[in-house]
Scaffold this active site. Structure first.
Site, PDB file in Angstrom:
ATOM      1  N   ASP A   1     103.002  88.141  25.902  1.00  0.00           N
ATOM      2  CA  ASP A   1     101.977  87.156  25.583  1.00  0.00           C
ATOM      3  C   ASP A   1     101.837  86.242  26.799  1.00  0.00           C
ATOM      4  O   ASP A   1     102.741  86.142  27.638  1.00  0.00           O
ATOM      5  CB  ASP A   1     102.357  86.362  24.336  1.00  0.00           C
ATOM      6  CG  ASP A   1     101.131  85.896  23.565  1.00  0.00           C
ATOM      7  OD1 ASP A   1     100.060  85.751  24.189  1.00  0.00           O
ATOM      8  OD2 ASP A   1     101.231  85.667  22.356  1.00  0.00           O
TER       9      ASP A   1
ATOM     10  N   GLU B   1      91.299  75.353  12.883  1.00  0.00           N
ATOM     11  CA  GLU B   1      92.389  76.322  12.676  1.00  0.00           C
ATOM     12  C   GLU B   1      92.206  77.457  13.682  1.00  0.00           C
ATOM     13  O   GLU B   1      91.312  78.265  13.584  1.00  0.00           O
ATOM     14  CB  GLU B   1      92.440  76.842  11.238  1.00  0.00           C
ATOM     15  CG  GLU B   1      91.198  77.486  10.705  1.00  0.00           C
ATOM     16  CD  GLU B   1      91.454  78.284   9.425  1.00  0.00           C
ATOM     17  OE1 GLU B   1      92.616  78.489   9.046  1.00  0.00           O
ATOM     18  OE2 GLU B   1      90.470  78.704   8.813  1.00  0.00           O
TER      19      GLU B   1
END
Length: 855
Positions: free
Chosen positions: A270, A615
Site C-alpha cells: 500500500d 466517509e
C-alpha cells in the site's frame, strides 16, 4: 530520445522477422515463456535498474528497450482517476444486487475501457500513474464495522460473499485465462486483517486475534482469490499484525500466502506502507529507510508504492540483503509484465484491438443503470410505493437530491454526465417539480447560487473568451456568456463552445458581483488541469499546470455595495477537460422552514443520508459524526432527522432515499417515514435507477450485504478486531434490518429445503400480483460448535418469477462448503458431524427454514 511504447513495439515486431531472428535476445522473443523471458532480462539488469523496476512508477530503461510502466491504476467501480470513464455504483451497492453475473459483466466493461485507454496512452507515449495495466482492486476486506469509511469499497460483512464476488471482479478484469496474455492485472487488497480505523492505521497493531477469527473471518476471501481466481497481485495492508507490519510480515506473505496457498504472483505495498516501518510515530520496526527496504523485500513485498526502495542498493552494500534476494522480486514483476503483453507488439495482443469508443459508451451507461436498479434495497414500504398519479402532489427535498459527486462514491472516474435524483425525477414529472435542499448533510444550513447576480460587459452573467492554444494568444476561437453556474466537460467529445478544440485550449471567464449585504460567500470549483482565480486583481488560486480533477471550496467575504471583479482562467493540457464554478450563499435554516416549504406537498421524496466527502480514505474532515474519514456515529445526521420528524408531524407522507456507503441507524426514520429506499452511492445513472424503483418501472430486489444496527449502542469498540457482537454472524441482539434483508413490490414463498448429492433444492413461488425477483440465501451452522458463528452464508441465487409462478431452484453445496474451524486441530476443515442448513429470504431466523444434514 523519448522511448515510447510504440517505438519499442515497432522494434520488437521487426525483430520477429525471420531475417533478424538470430539477433533476437531471449527476453525479446514472444515465443518463449514469460518465466524464461523474465530470467533472461533480469540477468541483464544492473542493481540500480532492478530497483527502479520495483517502484510503482517504473521509468523506461532505454538500453534494453524496457518501456515505462506504472503499477498504480484504479478501477474500484469503473476506471478511476484517468479522465472520462463510466462510473458504476459503489462496490457495497453492487454487493446488494447478489448478482455475480452482473458484477462480472460490469468489470468486463471496466476492463474494456481500461485497455482501450491504455492502448491510446501507449501510442501517444503518455503512460504513467493511473494509465497502465495494473489495477489495485478489488477490496475484499470484511466490512466488520459500519464506522469504517472505506467499507463502501468492499462487498460487505460476509467472508464468503466477499470472496465469491471478488472472484467475478477478478475474472472481469483479468479475463478468463484462455488468452495468451492477461487483459489486466487485478489486485486483492488489503492483506490482511484490515478494516480501519483510518486514523491509526499507520501505527496500529492487531495482536490479540484468535486463530479462529484469522482463518474463518479475515483470510477466506483472499484464499479464494489466490487459489480459485488466480488473482495476479495481492496488496499488503498498512497496520501491524502480531507485531509485524503486514508488508513486512514473513508469516502473512511467505508462510501463508506463498507456501501454504501457492501464490506465485506479485505482492505490492500500500502507498507509503514501507516508509511506516521506520518513520517516527509509526511502526518504527526498522532503524532507517535502507533497513525498511530490505525487510520489505525479504518478507515478500515485490513492488513498493513509494520511494523507500531507492535505498536497496545501500541495504545490499551493508549486508542487510543480497542482490539474489532482490532478483526473486524482479523476476516476478518482469514475468507479470510479459504476461500482460507490455513488451510485445500490439499485433500479438488481442486486447489492444478494443476501440476507444467503448469508453462511457451507451452500452456501458445502460449497464450502470441496470446495476443501479439491482442494487437498490427497499427497507420499508407501508404501501406508498410505487408512486403513481394517485399519490398526490410530490416535492423533492434533501442534501443529496441534486449532488452529482455524491453518486460517484470514492476512487471514481469522470462520467460524461451524471443523472442526479432530482434531474431524473424532473425528467419524469416535469421541470416545475418543486425542490428545496432543506439542509446540508451534517449542518442545518441551506445554499443558493448567486451566480445569476453576476454581470459583465455583455449583460447578466460571466463572459468567456476561448483560444485554441494554451497561451491565451491570437484570435479567439469563441466567445460566449454563462448566466448560471458553469458546468463544462468534454465527455462524449463535447466541446466547451462551438469552434473550441477538445484539447489544448484556454478560456478566460470574467464577471462582476456587487454585494447586496455583508456576508461570506463560498466559491465552489473543480477542474481537470490548469486553473487561476483572480479577485479584484489578486490571484487567490493558482495551479497553472497539468492537474487531476479536484473539488475545492474557498470563502469570499464581501461588503454591501462593493464590486468584486472575478476572473476564472482555465487551461486544458491533456486527456479530458472539466470546469465547474459557482458562488454560493450559505444560510441557517430550521425544520420549521422545511415544513413551510412543503406546505403544498402531499408526498416528500427526501434524498438524504451521508456523503463520500465524509466517509472515505483518511478524509481530513471533522463534522458531527465523522472523523478523518471514519464515522464516530452511525446515526442519521441530526439536521436531517429533525426535518423528517417535523414533516411527519405535519402530516406529510415521506419517502426517504438514503444514500450512504455503509449502514445508517434509521430507527427513528423507521417510524417517521412511510418508505425507505437504500440507494448507496448509485453511480452516474443513479438518478434514473432511483426513479425507476420509486415509480415501479423496476421492482426492487436488492438485499443488504451488511447489518443495519439499531443505534450506536449495538456496536463494540471500533478498534477491537474480535468478531464478538459484530455482523449477523456473531451479533446476539436484534438489528433494525438484518443481513440479506430487502423488500419487493410482490411477495414470495420459499419451501422447506432438501439436500442431496451436494445440492440444496427449494421451490420458490411469487405469491403477489407483479413480477419480481427473490434472492434465495443458504446459511450453514454446526450446532455442536457453540463458540462458532450464529450462521454463515454459503450460497445464494436470484430467481425471476411472474405473478403466481413457481420454480424449483438448485443451489450447489459441495462438501467443501461445510468447511469451518476445527478447534482441536487448529485449522479449517470439514469436521464430520451434524450440520444445519437454513434457506430463506434473509439471515433473520423468522425468514429461514432449517434442515439437518450429516457430513
Amino acid at each position: 530520445m523519448k522511448l515510447t511504447h510504440a517505438i519499442v513495439s515497432a522494434a520488437l515486431l521487426a525483430m520477429t522477422a525471420p531475417a533478424v531472428s538470430a539477433q533476437m535476445l531471449p527476453y525479446q522473443n514472444p515465443a518463449l515463456s514469460s518465466t524464461e523471458r523474465a530470467e533472461d532480462l533480469c540477468s541483464r539488469l544492473t542493481l540500480e535498474e532492478k530497483v527502479k523496476l520495483m517502484m510503482n512508477s517504473s521509468p523506461a530503461i532505454e538500453r534494453l528497450g524496457i518501456p515505462a510502466f506504472d503499477w498504480w491504476s484504479e478501477a474500484l467501480h469503473g476506471v478511476g482517476r484517468n479522465g472520462l470513464a463510466t462510473v458504476f455504483p459503489s462496490c457495497i451497492g453492487m454487493a446488494a444486487s447478489f448478482d455475480d453475473d452482473l458484477i462480472e459483466e460490469v468489470f468486463t466493461a471496466v476492463s474494456d475501457e481500461a485497455r482501450a485507454k491504455n492502448t491510446l496512452a501507449r501510442k501517444q507515449g503518455n503512460v504513467g500513474k493511473y494509465k497502465c495495466l495494473s489495477f489495485w482492486t478489488p477490496n475484499i476486506n470484511v466490512f466488520r464495522d459500519p464506522r469504517w469509511g472505506r467499507g463502501q469499497e468492499t462487498y460487505g460483512e460476509d467472508p464468503y460473499m466477499n470472496g465469491r464476488m471478488g472472484l467475478r471482479v477478478v475474472r472481469g478484469l483479468q479475463g478468463d485465462g484462455s488468452d495468451k496474455y492477461w487483459k489486466l492485472h487485478a489486485c486483492a487488497k488489503h492483506y490482511a486483517v484490515h478494516s480501519g480505523p483510518e486514523k491509526t492505521r499507520h501505527q496500529f497493531d492487531i495482536n490479540t486475534l484468535p486463530a479462529r477469527e484469522l482463518w474463518e473471518t479475515y483470510l477466506p476471501a483472499f484464499k479464494m482469490l489466490v487459489q480459485e481466481g488466480k488473482v495476479q497481485q495481492v496488496m499488503c495492508a498498512y497496520q501491524r499484525f502480531e507485531g509485524a507490519p503486514c508488508c513486512g510480515s514473513d508469516r502473512l506473505l511467505n508462510s501463508i500466502l506463498r507456501y501454504k496457498w501457492g501464490f506465485d504472483g506479485l505482492v505490492v505495498s500500500d502507498c507509503g506502507a514501507i516508509g511506516d516501518f521506520y518513520r517516527e510515530g509509526r511502526h518504527e520496526v526498522s532503524k532507517d529507510a535502507a533497513a525498511a527496504s530490505a525487510l520489505g523485500v525479504l518478507s515478500g513485498t515485490d513492488v513498493e508504492c513509494g520511494s523507500v526502495y531507492k535505498r536497496l542498493p545501500q541495504a545490499v552494500s551493508r549486508g542487510d540483503i543480497k542482490e539474489s534476494d532482490i532478483d526473486v522480486s524482479v523476476k516476478r514483476l518482469l514475468k507479470g509484465r510479459f504476461e500482460l503483453g507490455d513488451f510485445d507488439p500490439d499485433s500479438l495482443v488481442s486486447w489492444t484491438s478494443i476501440p476507444l469508443s467503448v469508453v462511457n459508451s451507451k452500452a456501458h451507461r445502460d449497464l450502470a443503470r441496470k446495476m443501479g436498479r439491482e442494487q437498490m434495497v427497499l427497507l420499508k414500504n407501508n404501501g406508498l410505493l410505487p408512486l403513481s398519479p394517485k399519490s398526490g402532489k410530490i416535492m423533492v427535498m434533501g442534501p443529496n437530491a441534486a449532488d452529482s459527486t455524491m453518486q460517484w462514491g470514492i476512487y471514481y472516474g469522470q462520467p460524461g454526465h451524471t443523472v442526479t435524483i432530482l434531474e431524473a425525477l424532473r425528467e419524469r414529472l416535469g421541470q416545475d417539480l418543486p425542490y428545496v435542499r432543506g439542509c446540508a448533510v451534517t449542518q442545518m444550513t441551506d445554499r443558493e447560487s448567486v451566480f445569476g447576480s453576476m454581470t459583465s460587459s455583455k449583460g447578466r452573467g460571466m463572459e468567456a473568451t476561448y483560444w485554441n492554444n494554451t497561451r491565451m494568444e491570437g484570435t479567439p476561437a469563441a466567445e460566449t456568456v454563462y448566466t448560471s453556474a458553469i458546468q463544462l466537460d468534454n465527455g462524449g467529445n463535447t466541446v466547451f463552445a462551438p469552434g473550441v478544440n477538445l484539447t489544448n485550449f484556454t478560456t478566460r471567464i470574467k464577471g462582476t458581483l456587487v454585494a447586496d449585504r455583508d456576508e461570506t460567500l463560498n466559491m465552489i470549483y473543480n477542474n481537470d488541469d490548469g486553473l487561476r482565480i483572480i479577485i479584484n486583481g489578486d490571484t487567490v488560486h493558482n495551479r497553472w499546470k497539468t492537474d487531476p480533477l479536484g473539488f475545492r471550496e474557498r470563502e469570499l467575504p464581501v461588503k454591501k455595495g462593493q464590486k468584486y471583479d472575478i476572473e476564472v482562467d482555465y487551461m486544458q493540457l491533456e486527456d479530458d477537460a472539466t470546469l465547474n464554478f459557482d458562488i454560493m450563499r450559505t444560510r441557517q435554516v430550521t425544520a420549521a422552514d422545511a415544513v413551510a416549504q412543503a406546505k403544498d406537498a402531499d408526498v416528500v421524496i427526501f434524498a438524504g443520508g451521508i456523503s463520500p466527502a465524509y466517509e472515505r480514505e483518511e478524509a481530513k474532515v471533522r463534522e458531527p459524526g465523522f472523523d478523518d474519514g471514519d464515522r464516530t456515529s452511525i446515526e442519521l445526521p441530526a439536521p436531517q432527522r429533525e426535518i423528517l420528524k417535523a414533516l411527519h408531524e405535519a402530516g406529510k407522507k415521506i419517502v426517504l432515499v438514503n444514500c450512504s456507503g455503509s449502514a445508517v441507524a434509521l430507527t427513528p426514520e423507521n417510524e417517521t417515514c412511510d418508505a425507505i429506499l437504500q440507494a448507496w452511492y448509485p453511480g452516474e445513472q443513479g438518478g434514473y435507477a432511483v426513479t425507476d424503483v420509486l415509480f415501479g418501472d423496476y421492482n426492487p430486489s436488492g438485499k443488504l450485504p451488511v447489518t443495519f444496527y439499531r443505534d450506536d449502542s449495538q456496536l463494540p469498540a471500533f478498534d477491537d478486531y474480535l468478531m464478538a457482537g459484530r455482523t449477523y454472524r456473531y451479533m446476539r441482539q436484534a438489528p433494525l434490518y438484518p443481513f440479506g434483508y430487502g423488500l419487493s413490490y410482490t411477495t414470495f414463498d420459499i419451501s422447506k429445503p432438501k439436500y442431496k448429492n451436494g445440492k440444496v433444492t427449494v421451490s420458490v413461488k411469487n405469491t403477489g400480483k407483479v413480477s419480481g425477483t427473490e434472492i434465495v440465501q443458504v446459511y450453514m451452522r454446526r450446532p455442536s460448535d457453540t463458540a462458532g458463528p450464529n450462521k454463515t452464508l454459503r450460497g445464494y441465487t436470484r430467481v425471476d418469477l411472474a405473478p403466481g409462478q413457481s420454480k424449483t431452484v438448485e443451489i450447489d453445496f459441495p462438501r467443501e462448503l461445510f468447511e469451518n474451524w476445527d478447534e482441536a486441530a487448529q485449522e479449517m476443515r470439514v469436521v464430520p458431524g451434524e450440520y444445519e442448513l437454513m434457506v430463506g429470504s434473509s439471515s433473520d431466523a423468522k425468514d429461514l427454514k432449517t434442515i439437518k444434514v450429516k457430513i
